[in-house]
Design a protein around this motif. Sequence first.
Motif, mmCIF file in Angstrom:
data_model
loop_
_atom_site.group_PDB
_atom_site.id
_atom_site.type_symbol
_atom_site.label_atom_id
_atom_site.label_comp_id
_atom_site.label_asym_id
_atom_site.label_seq_id
_atom_site.Cartn_x
_atom_site.Cartn_y
_atom_site.Cartn_z
ATOM 1 N N GLY A 107 0.783 -1.230 0.000
ATOM 2 C CA GLY A 107 0.000 0.000 0.000
ATOM 3 C C GLY A 107 0.815 1.281 0.000
ATOM 4 N N ARG A 108 2.123 1.167 -0.130
ATOM 5 C CA ARG A 108 2.998 2.346 -0.120
ATOM 6 C C ARG A 108 3.831 2.403 -1.390
ATOM 7 N NH1 ARG A 108 3.203 5.147 4.220
ATOM 8 N NH2 ARG A 108 2.566 4.436 6.253
ATOM 9 N N LEU A 109 4.240 3.614 -1.766
ATOM 10 C CA LEU A 109 5.043 3.798 -2.980
ATOM 11 C C LEU A 109 6.456 3.263 -2.777
ATOM 12 C CD1 LEU A 109 4.091 7.415 -4.142
ATOM 13 C CD2 LEU A 109 3.145 5.247 -4.896
ATOM 14 N N ALA A 110 6.881 2.465 -3.730
ATOM 15 C CA ALA A 110 8.224 1.906 -3.705
ATOM 16 C C ALA A 110 8.949 2.295 -4.986
ATOM 17 C CB ALA A 110 8.157 0.383 -3.583
ATOM 18 N N PRO A 111 10.149 2.876 -4.867
ATOM 19 C CA PRO A 111 10.908 3.229 -6.076
ATOM 20 C C PRO A 111 11.444 1.976 -6.747
ATOM 21 C CG PRO A 111 12.185 3.726 -4.093
ATOM 22 C CD PRO A 111 10.840 3.243 -3.635
ATOM 23 N N VAL A 112 11.291 1.917 -8.066
ATOM 24 C CA VAL A 112 11.745 0.767 -8.841
ATOM 25 C C VAL A 112 12.526 1.288 -10.051
ATOM 26 C CG1 VAL A 112 11.027 -1.239 -10.185
ATOM 27 C CG2 VAL A 112 9.741 -0.587 -8.131
ATOM 28 N N PRO A 113 13.808 0.943 -10.162
ATOM 29 C CA PRO A 113 14.560 1.367 -11.346
ATOM 30 C C PRO A 113 14.154 0.518 -12.556
ATOM 31 C CG PRO A 113 15.978 0.133 -9.851
ATOM 32 C CD PRO A 113 14.637 0.238 -9.191
ATOM 33 N N VAL A 114 13.875 1.172 -13.667
ATOM 34 C CA VAL A 114 13.504 0.490 -14.904
ATOM 35 C C VAL A 114 14.166 1.208 -16.081
ATOM 36 C CG1 VAL A 114 11.267 -0.335 -14.049
ATOM 37 C CG2 VAL A 114 11.403 1.832 -15.267
ATOM 38 N N TYR A 115 14.331 0.461 -17.168
ATOM 39 C CA TYR A 115 14.827 1.066 -18.395
ATOM 40 C C TYR A 115 13.651 1.537 -19.233
ATOM 41 C CZ TYR A 115 19.598 -0.355 -17.556
ATOM 42 O OH TYR A 115 20.858 -0.473 -17.030
ATOM 43 N N VAL A 116 13.786 2.741 -19.779
ATOM 44 C CA VAL A 116 12.780 3.284 -20.687
ATOM 45 C C VAL A 116 13.471 3.564 -22.019
ATOM 46 C CG1 VAL A 116 11.336 4.305 -18.880
ATOM 47 C CG2 VAL A 116 13.169 5.653 -19.852
ATOM 48 N N PRO A 117 12.701 3.537 -23.123
ATOM 49 C CA PRO A 117 13.318 3.795 -24.437
ATOM 50 C C PRO A 117 14.020 5.145 -24.507
ATOM 51 C CG PRO A 117 11.077 2.994 -24.696
ATOM 52 C CD PRO A 117 11.286 3.223 -23.234
ATOM 53 N N SER A 118 13.467 6.148 -23.814
ATOM 54 C CA SER A 118 14.064 7.481 -23.757
ATOM 55 C C SER A 118 13.475 8.189 -22.548
ATOM 56 C CB SER A 118 13.765 8.273 -25.031
ATOM 57 O OG SER A 118 12.422 8.716 -25.027
ATOM 58 N N THR A 119 14.004 9.346 -22.242
ATOM 59 C CA THR A 119 13.463 10.115 -21.121
ATOM 60 C C THR A 119 12.302 11.013 -21.551
ATOM 61 O OG1 THR A 119 15.170 11.789 -21.437
ATOM 62 C CG2 THR A 119 15.590 10.083 -19.774
ATOM 63 N N ALA A 120 11.823 10.847 -22.779
ATOM 64 C CA ALA A 120 10.626 11.578 -23.204
ATOM 65 C C ALA A 120 9.494 11.163 -22.274
ATOM 66 C CB ALA A 120 10.276 11.258 -24.647
ATOM 67 N N ILE A 121 8.729 12.118 -21.800
ATOM 68 C CA ILE A 121 7.717 11.842 -20.784
ATOM 69 C C ILE A 121 6.667 10.852 -21.279
ATOM 70 C CG2 ILE A 121 6.108 13.738 -21.208
ATOM 71 C CD1 ILE A 121 7.450 12.552 -17.800
ATOM 72 N N GLU A 122 6.378 10.829 -22.576
ATOM 73 C CA GLU A 122 5.449 9.838 -23.134
ATOM 74 C C GLU A 122 5.970 8.425 -22.893
ATOM 75 O OE1 GLU A 122 2.466 9.427 -24.798
ATOM 76 O OE2 GLU A 122 1.968 11.498 -24.418
ATOM 77 N N ASP A 123 7.271 8.221 -23.111
ATOM 78 C CA ASP A 123 7.867 6.907 -22.888
ATOM 79 C C ASP A 123 7.843 6.525 -21.412
ATOM 80 O OD1 ASP A 123 8.380 6.541 -25.587
ATOM 81 O OD2 ASP A 123 10.465 7.229 -25.456
ATOM 82 N N VAL A 124 8.145 7.484 -20.549
ATOM 83 C CA VAL A 124 8.146 7.219 -19.106
ATOM 84 C C VAL A 124 6.753 6.811 -18.636
ATOM 85 C CG1 VAL A 124 8.478 8.271 -16.829
ATOM 86 C CG2 VAL A 124 10.109 8.755 -18.678
#
Length: 185
Positions: A54-71
């Motif tokens: 029930g709490r927010l947990a940070p999770v590192p992930v790879y995204v195609p780019s840092t464009a906000i649409e991709d995120v």
Amino acid sequence: MRALPKALAGAAITVLLGALAGCGVQPSDPVERGVAPVIDAQPKLITIYLVRDGRLAPVPVYVPSTAIEDVMQVLFERGDQPPSNDLSTGLSGLTHRESRLSRYGAFVRNDPDVASGLRLDVSVAGDRPPSRTALAQITCTARGARDEIWIVKITYVERGRTRSLGEHICSEYHDLAQPGAELPP
């Protein structure tokens, strides 16, 4: 009044003579110089926020780019996957429709390092409005992905009708952070 037409006539003659004379450069065929440069976007490691107990947990992930649409797309796709490592999401049953950045006024926030910021407008659809946890996931992931995003405006779309869910900042959800986890401002 007569000086103006003479000046125009003189200018027209100069342009006409220049056009007839040409620029002096002879046309040539194109010459191949090799392969054109291509932008090669490398995946970027960013932090998204999922839910554990029930709490927010940070999770590192790879995204195609840092464009906000991709995120945002990666965040919502993780919501479609079955829970793993005790991680789940408040985004189940919701679909990311659109993310759009716009300027957020320089006079809204007094930050000497950044003269103006951005507002992220996120549109989501689904069979139910996003929960507080889902709003926190969207807001804190966006803020963590791009420091210049100051505020996130979320719109819920249901059966063709839109409803604003307001503007949010990550600090309003700090009570949802996992113990020891630090959320963006």
